[in-house]
Design an enzyme around this catalytic site. Structure first.
Site, mmCIF file in Angstrom:
data_model
loop_
_atom_site.group_PDB
_atom_site.id
_atom_site.type_symbol
_atom_site.label_atom_id
_atom_site.label_comp_id
_atom_site.label_asym_id
_atom_site.label_seq_id
_atom_site.Cartn_x
_atom_site.Cartn_y
_atom_site.Cartn_z
ATOM 1 N N CYS A 1 -10.046 77.480 24.860
ATOM 2 C CA CYS A 1 -11.007 78.296 24.120
ATOM 3 C C CYS A 1 -12.286 77.561 23.700
ATOM 4 O O CYS A 1 -13.368 78.170 23.762
ATOM 5 C CB CYS A 1 -10.335 78.963 22.923
ATOM 6 S SG CYS A 1 -9.216 77.922 21.974
ATOM 7 N N HIS B 1 -10.482 84.915 27.515
ATOM 8 C CA HIS B 1 -11.117 85.107 26.212
ATOM 9 C C HIS B 1 -12.138 86.220 26.340
ATOM 10 O O HIS B 1 -12.979 86.201 27.237
ATOM 11 C CB HIS B 1 -11.773 83.815 25.736
ATOM 12 C CG HIS B 1 -10.769 82.740 25.449
ATOM 13 N ND1 HIS B 1 -10.420 81.783 26.384
ATOM 14 C CD2 HIS B 1 -9.995 82.505 24.358
ATOM 15 C CE1 HIS B 1 -9.485 80.997 25.866
ATOM 16 N NE2 HIS B 1 -9.210 81.418 24.644
ATOM 17 N N LYS C 1 -1.685 87.215 15.642
ATOM 18 C CA LYS C 1 -1.444 87.367 17.072
ATOM 19 C C LYS C 1 -0.262 88.272 17.345
ATOM 20 O O LYS C 1 0.591 88.502 16.482
ATOM 21 C CB LYS C 1 -1.215 86.000 17.722
ATOM 22 C CG LYS C 1 -0.031 85.223 17.159
ATOM 23 C CD LYS C 1 0.189 83.900 17.875
ATOM 24 C CE LYS C 1 1.397 83.157 17.314
ATOM 25 N NZ LYS C 1 1.831 82.051 18.169
#
Length: 323
Positions: free
Chosen positions: A68, A119, A209
């Site tokens: 990320c 992402h 999450k």
């Protein structure tokens, strides 16, 4: 070699699925300077999971444990408009986790992890639809591989004052992100007949999450796919877009992996199918068995014809009789 074939077929499948799903394919380095991981917050929050740094004339470099931070650099490499959003990046990124030797286990717990990592950058208003898009993606992947025994786990921040220190961001940010994820997970579970299991305190340090937990053939569960909502890293990397009003706005970032780890997913497939894979992913799709030695040339011609049609084929060349 047969494992290599299985891995390649899985890569081809998920690469094409991402392209069809509107993702842009990217690639990032395996090592990076320490400052990148300080900016992202992985140092110190995730330092225990990373290998010790390498030193080059006083500059520390780390093997990446996640993709990320690099994807944020790609997004922030130039100005972005709201017209570009949602913007979806995808990478087969190999990351490295300093797992202790006592927890390593075959392919299901390894130190070199190949992630089908994506992402998504979007506006706050787009976040709900994008989470649904990502959930649908993972559900289709599991269905295509014939895996139907799994549940959803929603991981949230710990509300214990002492444990809250490992999470970054404001109470309001966490409440908003958790509410969105929880609602969509329950909506998806109701639609597909799935169970939702709460996991208080199990969130990533930057946001809540949804994890997919698969049950293998002997009853063990493994965390594979994941979808994570992140309002923290965009602030740390100044990930902005210019809105319709001409002003800069902070993007929302969604992390997602379908397999989770190719290595772990392959281990689960081997267990689940006991080696008798569905034909589309089987390393050997056809075996040609000659009746006797004198039929070997004909058997080879059959195998060549199948191979020319992209069928994975082997010839039984042993001395055993057909019986």
């Amino acid at each position: 070699p047969k494992g290599g074939v299985l891995k390649r077929v899985m890569e081809d499948y998920v690469r094409q699925s991402h392209i069809d799903g509107g993702f842009l394919y990217v690639g990032t380095p395996h090592i990076s300077k320490e400052d990148l991981f300080r900016t992202s917050g992985h140092l110190p929050y995730y330092a225990d999971g990373m290998f010790p740094p390498m030193d080059d004339d006083g500059q520390k470099y780390y093997l990446k444990a996640m993709n990320c931070p690099m994807h944020n650099l790609i997004f922030a490499s130039r100005g972005r408009s709201y017209r570009e959003l949602p913007l979806r990046f995808f990478e087969f990124g190999t990351v490295y986790r300093d797992e202790k030797s006592g927890v390593l286990q075959g392919l299901t717990r390894v130190r070199s992890i190949t992630q089908d990592d994506s992402h998504t950058y979007c506006t706050p208003e787009q976040a709900g639809d994008e989470i649904r898009h990502l959930l649908t993606f993972v559900l289709k992947l599991l269905a295509d591989f014939g895996l139907d025994d799994f549940y959803l786990e929603v991981s949230t921040r710990s509300e214990d004052g002492r444990k809250k220190e490992k999470f970054i961001g404001t109470d309001e940010q966490w409440a908003d992100a958790t509410a969105v994820l929880q609602a969509i997970a329950e909506e998806c579970a109701a639609e597909h007949g799935l169970r939702v299991v709460p996991d208080p305190g199990g969130a990533a340090f930057y946001g809540p999450k949804i994890d997919f937990h698969l049950r293998d053939s002997i009853g063990r569960t493994w965390q594979c796919g994941t979808i994570q909502m992140d309002m923290q890293l965009p602030e740390r990397f100044d990930v902005n877009y210019v809105g319709e009003d001409g002003e800069k706005h902070r993007a929302v970032m969604l992390h997602r992996a379908g397999y989770g780890s190719l290595e772990r997913f392959i281990g689960i497939l081997i267990e689940h199918f006991a080696g008798a894979f569905p034909s589309w992913i089987a390393p050997v799709q056809v075996k040609v068995v000659p009746v006797t030695e004198k039929h070997m040339n004909y058997a080879r011609s059959v195998a060549d014809a199948l191979s020319a049609s992209n069928v994975r084929v082997e010839i039984e060349e042993g001395n055993d009789t057909l019986g």
